[in-house]
Design a protein around this motif. Structure first.
Motif, PDB file in Angstrom:
ATOM      1  N   TRP A  65      -0.993  -4.398  53.472  1.00 20.43           N
ATOM      2  CA  TRP A  65      -0.710  -4.477  52.029  1.00 20.43           C
ATOM      3  C   TRP A  65       0.519  -5.327  51.746  1.00 20.43           C
ATOM      4  N   PHE A 129       1.413  -3.796  43.502  1.00 22.88           N
ATOM      5  CA  PHE A 129       0.608  -2.832  44.261  1.00 22.88           C
ATOM      6  C   PHE A 129      -0.101  -1.879  43.308  1.00 22.88           C
ATOM      7  N   MET A 134      -4.146  -1.348  44.798  1.00 20.26           N
ATOM      8  CA  MET A 134      -4.350  -1.664  46.208  1.00 20.26           C
ATOM      9  C   MET A 134      -4.535  -0.420  47.069  1.00 20.26           C
TER      10      MET A 134
END
Length: 438
Positions: A65, A129, A134
């Motif tokens: 990520w 994020f 995500m």
């Protein structure tokens, strides 16, 4: 890569510093986590433990990520900010920390790590994020899902086949708290009553007559009778050592690589009149823990700092009836309890550990009386350190024979391999050897 402890305490800054020390400087959590925990309350210390070790468990996914969210890696003294961002992502993806607090408090921690100018970047990464949701974009790579380094995933898969997934799952579980009740001071039933009165849920173990398993996360020091030495913290698998060693009254015992002294204490508690017991360890700092534990539990042992592989420096020449060797190992059986181990161990470490184990075994065997017993133990699940190590030892020592611990314990598959989660225990290995009387 040097990063001194932040001058001002900050919960998330301190957590990021621990993660940085483990991943960039190869420090164990035992070395660096306590340094920051002592700056915080017991509640915040528990939070630090949970967040840093949780990050260790989910590291491969967190790194994927972060790579998607950062245009380029940070370098030099700014590298620690990457670890702060991973900590923030971990909070957003895997915890019940409120998203607002996870973002705001993580951003506010940047100055404590010398990243005042990077607050905007930390904020942008965490906001992106969230915006891109995500947390739903989880890798389907089995290695990433396992939370293990590639080499260890492959080694366990090759060794355990269809059972590897269960082992890997257990390695990411939260280990229960095992207590060994000090039978020289209190019965298990009487101590159980103390826990009940304190509202602490617990269960017994059928295989471990002195054990209690505490069901909830608990500050050990606050448990009833800690300062009075009514119990020691010791996993159920480790509690089997004293049982398998089988020390008898009047015998001379050597506990090798003994720190922090849990097995030494248990041997004393199960054998009321030993001739003597020596607790040997090469780490002087860890021997301090042995002394503290012996004092708290009310036990007496001869404590020696020395290298098990070079007995000439510390042995008095009098042979031992029984030797317990809790050998230096990869600790792959206790990853659920120490998640940082997976990132501290390297594939190249294993051969060196196997060689060290063999050298210690060969050095200790002459110290054992004819007819004596050596119990070999590791907290590893790798065959090269366990059953293969024992097969090689039996081959090169004709005066050594196997004392089986179970029906499956044979010269072809010597010893007992306990896997993580088996009867709630850690991963452990035991093999018991008898020295011929001739």
């Amino acid at each position: 890569m040097n990063a001194p402890l932040p001058r001002k305490k900050n919960l998330r800054g301190d957590a990021a510093w621990v993660v940085f020390q483990i991943l960039e400087n190869g420090k164990s959590s035992r070395d660096c986590l306590a340094k920051v925990q002592q700056r915080h309350s017991s509640k915040d210390s528990a939070w630090l433990q949970e967040m840093t070790m949780g990050t260790m468990r989910q590291l491969p996914q967190l790194q994927i990520w972060l790579r998607r969210l950062l245009d380029k890696p940070l370098k030099g003294n700014k590298k620690i900010l990457e670890h702060l961002m991973m900590l923030g992502i971990y909070q957003l993806a895997f915890t019940r920390v409120s998203p607002h607090a996870a973002v705001a408090e993580t951003v506010n921690a940047a100055p404590a790590l010398g990243g005042d100018s990077l607050k905007g970047l930390v904020n942008a990464v965490l906001r992106n994020f969230q915006r891109q949701e995500m947390h739903t974009q989880v890798s389907d790579d089995p290695i990433v899902k396992s939370g293990m380094p590639k080499w260890l995933y492959q080694a366990l898969s090759a060794q355990y086949g269809d059972d590897a997934q269960a082992l890997l799952s257990q390695a990411n579980a939260i280990a229960p708290l095992w207590l060994r009740i000090n039978a020289s001071k209190v019965s298990r039933e009487a101590y159980s009553e103390k826990l009940t009165q304190a509202g602490i849920e617990h269960t017994f173990s059928d295989e471990h007559p002195q054990a209690i398993i505490v069901q909830s996360r608990t500050d050990v020091v606050s448990l009833p009778g800690y300062s009075d030495g009514l119990f020691a913290v010791q996993d159920g698998a480790a509690q089997l050592a004293a049982h398998y060693l089988g020390a008898q009254n009047g015998e001379r015992i050597l506990d090798c690589c003994a720190a922090p002294g849990g097995k030494t204490g248990h041997i004393i508690e199960t054998t009321t009149d030993l001739q003597s017991i020596i607790a040997l360890d090469s780490d002087g700092k860890r021997l301090t823990r042995v002394k503290e534990n012996m004092q708290r539990l009310g036990h007496k042992a001869t404590i020696i700092e020395g290298d098990a592989a070079t007995p000439a420096a510390w042995w008095d020449g009098e042979p031992f009836d029984r030797i317990l060797l809790d050998a230096p190992c990869s600790a792959t059986g206790v990853i659920r309890r120490h998640p940082d181990i997976r990132w501290l161990r390297k594939k190249t470490d294993i051969d060196a550990l196997v060689d060290l184990q063999a050298s210690i075994l060969d050095a200790l065997w002459p110290l054992l009386k004819p007819g004596g017993t050596l119990l070999y133990a590791t907290c590893s699940v790798l065959q090269s350190e366990n059953s293969e190590q024992m097969r090689h030892f039996l081959t090169r020592n004709q005066n050594a024979s196997l004392q089986p611990l179970s029906e499956s314990d044979s010269p072809q598959t010597p010893g007992r391999q306990i896997l993580p989660g088996e009867q709630q225990m850690d991963g452990f290995y035991y093999c018991r050897l008898l020295k011929s009387s001739n």
